[in-house]
Design an enzyme around this catalytic site. Structure first.
Site, PDB file in Angstrom:
ATOM      1  N   HIS A   1       1.064  -1.538   0.139  1.00  0.00           N
ATOM      2  CA  HIS A   1      -0.359  -0.223   0.234  1.00  0.00           C
ATOM      3  C   HIS A   1       1.395   1.118   0.228  1.00  0.00           C
ATOM      4  CE1 HIS A   1      -3.762   2.811   1.622  1.00  0.00           C
ATOM      5  NE2 HIS A   1      -2.373   3.184   1.909  1.00  0.00           N
ATOM      6  N   GLU A   2       1.325   1.569   1.441  1.00  0.00           N
ATOM      7  CA  GLU A   2       3.254   2.710   1.271  1.00  0.00           C
ATOM      8  C   GLU A   2       3.460   2.779  -0.353  1.00  0.00           C
ATOM      9  OE1 GLU A   2       0.688   3.295   4.488  1.00  0.00           O
ATOM     10  OE2 GLU A   2       2.068   4.517   3.608  1.00  0.00           O
TER      11      GLU A   2
ATOM     12  N   HIS B   1      -5.545   7.793  -2.446  1.00  0.00           N
ATOM     13  CA  HIS B   1      -6.374   6.233  -1.678  1.00  0.00           C
ATOM     14  C   HIS B   1      -6.948   6.098  -2.949  1.00  0.00           C
ATOM     15  CE1 HIS B   1      -5.241   6.629   3.002  1.00  0.00           C
ATOM     16  NE2 HIS B   1      -4.234   6.195   1.841  1.00  0.00           N
TER      17      HIS B   1
ATOM     18  N   HIS C   1       1.751   4.688  -2.578  1.00  0.00           N
ATOM     19  CA  HIS C   1       1.840   6.049  -2.283  1.00  0.00           C
ATOM     20  C   HIS C   1       3.066   6.606  -2.672  1.00  0.00           C
ATOM     21  CE1 HIS C   1      -1.697   5.893  -0.411  1.00  0.00           C
ATOM     22  NE2 HIS C   1      -1.244   5.628   0.812  1.00  0.00           N
TER      23      HIS C   1
END
Lengths: 404, 80
Positions: free
Chosen positions: A121-122, A131, A125
């Site tokens: 997930h990170e 998101h 980014h």
């Protein structure tokens, strides 16, 4: 899905990362494996390739910290915020921070957070994704424990990242299963390394400027490492791979990162243990085991695990004899014999290469077993040897496998 | 109105912090009109409820607080 304002993205396909420190909750190797797998998720759906650095400044710096940790967004203790990451740019851009006050794990239990899931997930980014409001998407902001063994990005994640980077290049596909073991057959003319006679020397190509990938038929071509892989043969030099398949006449050109994004280029040696569908790569005093695309857990390991003395800091070449289940390691003017059955070095080694391999009176850059014969590469030549009699059969150019 | 219980005050503080972190909520500390802040906060609660597919009421109900307390990523969901 969403991106950050002005949709920042990396303006290159080769992105570097570095793991600055580790959480005490997990084995270092498990942290590295989780991070590598997280990168592989994104490289499998984009043209991006990720290279791990071990020092200096990388695009994406990964670290664990608790509370205030030098940026404006302090962590909040156990629970709550688990991690955060910055969108692509220089400096702190791309960096990913994980809250050390959490309990990190490689499992998907309920008393810890799965590092692979949070890192994936990170890193979304770090690559420029914001998101997603799609429940079940990786970029959904709330942590959801789930099975990670065959984890797949949601279509929303893929759509989002491909808005930034497009789809993957025509990436090479490794054979999905071990080819039927090759019976030593007469090589077809296309496969047999042709003996170079002066008139057959390839015409000297003098390209206007040296291409980044050496020409297949460059008479001075040398290799770092060579191995079989599920019936095919891979030749390594720097970050480049030449791939020779018994099923296609031409040579495929790839890069190491197109198969194993988290492995750094410049292997010293490589060999396949066919019965385990495993290939081992060696670089300096470490080695990795892969099966197809995936790097096996717990690697890299120090080469001393195989039984080398600490005085050996790297090996030159390695080749596994599928008949005797022995693996030969070449270091300088000596060689070791390693028993895959007992997983230990055989007694009475190291021995001098020249003493046992007639005609091989120098170091070995790379070694290969093909159809029962051994090929030892030294500079731009290769020496074909009958391992039983240890007799030298013939000498050819190293790239004679490329139908020059 | 009945005095807000201690727990409700805590929840409100927690929610305010959450909305500041993830929904770009900026409380006007020295605003003379408390109601202005309340309206602004209700608007941000609606934004958050809409993002997570909750019933959009603008009120700090149980489900909304629950969602705010789940472990998550530290990056804002909505940013200016």
């Amino acid at each position: 899905y969403s991106t950050f304002p002005q949709s920042p993205r990396w303006k290159k396909e080769e992105v570097t990362y570095r793991i600055l420190n580790y959480t005490p909750d997990m084995l270092q190797a498990d942290v590295e494996e989780a991070i590598a797998r997280a990168f592989q998720l994104w490289s499998s759906v984009t043209p991006l390739r990720f290279t791990r650095l071990y020092n200096g400044q990388a695009d994406i710096m990964i670290s664990f910290a608790a509370g205030f940790h030098g940026d404006f967004y302090s962590f909040d203790g156990p629970g709550g915020t688990l991690a955060h990451a910055y969108p692509p740019s220089n400096g702190i851009g791309g960096d990913a921070h994980f809250d050390e006050d959490e309990n990190w794990t490689k499992f998907t239990t309920y008393n810890g957070f799965n590092l692979f899931l949070v890192a994936a997930h990170e890193l979304g980014h770090s690559l420029g994704l914001g998101h997603s409001a799609v429940f079940g998407a990786l970029m959904y902001p709330i942590y959801m424990a789930r099975d990670t063994r065959d984890f797949r990005l949601s279509q929303d994640d893929i759509d989002g990242i491909q808005v930034l980077y497009g789809p993957p290049r025509e990436s090479p596909v490794l054979p999905t299963k071990a080819f039927p073991p090759q019976n030593p057959t007469e090589m077809t003319s296309a496969e047999a390394p042709t003996e170079m006679s002066p008139r057959e020397e390839p015409t000297e190509t003098t390209p206007s400027k040296t291409p980044t990938r050496p020409q297949d038929c460059d008479p001075h071509l040398t290799f770092d490492a060579i191995t079989t892989l599920r019936g095919e043969t891979l030749f390594f030099k720097g970050s480049y791979v030449w791939r020779k398949s018994p099923y296609f006449s031409d040579v495929e050109h790839d890069t190491i990162s197109s198969f194993w994004p988290s492995l750094t280029a410049g292997f010293d040696a490589a060999y396949e243990v066919d019965k385990k569908d495993q290939v081992l790569f060696f670089k300096d005093d470490q080695y990795w085991a892969v099966s197809g695309y995936s790097i096996e857990a717990g690697f890299p390991k120090p080469i001393q695990n195989l039984g080398f003395p600490t005085s050996v800091r790297k090996i030159d070449a390695a080749v596994h004899d599928q008949n005797t289940k022995k693996t030969y390691f070449f270091v300088g003017d000596k060689y070791w014999s390693f028993s895959e059955n007992t997983q230990s070095m055989e007694r009475g080694y190291p021995r001098k290469i020249a003493a046992d391999f007639q005609g091989i009176g120098h170091t070995v850059d790379a070694a290969l077993q093909k159809n029962g014969l051994f090929y030892f590469f030294h500079g731009s030549n290769q020496y074909e040897v009958d391992i039983k009699s240890k007799k030298l059969i013939r000498i050819m150019k190293s790239n004679s496998w490329f139908n020059c | 109105f009945p005095l807000a219980t201690e727990k409700e005050k805590e929840d409100e503080q927690f929610a305010k912090k959450y909305l500041e972190n993830f929904y770009d909520f900026k409380e006007e500390k020295n605003s003379l009109f408390k109601s202005k802040n309340l309206n602004h906060m209700a608007e941000k609660i609606r934004e958050m409820q809409s993002f997570f597919g909750l019933e959009v009421t603008g009120e700090l109900n149980h489900k909304t607080l629950d969602m705010m307390k789940k472990p998550r990523c530290g990056i804002p969901d909505i940013r200016s």
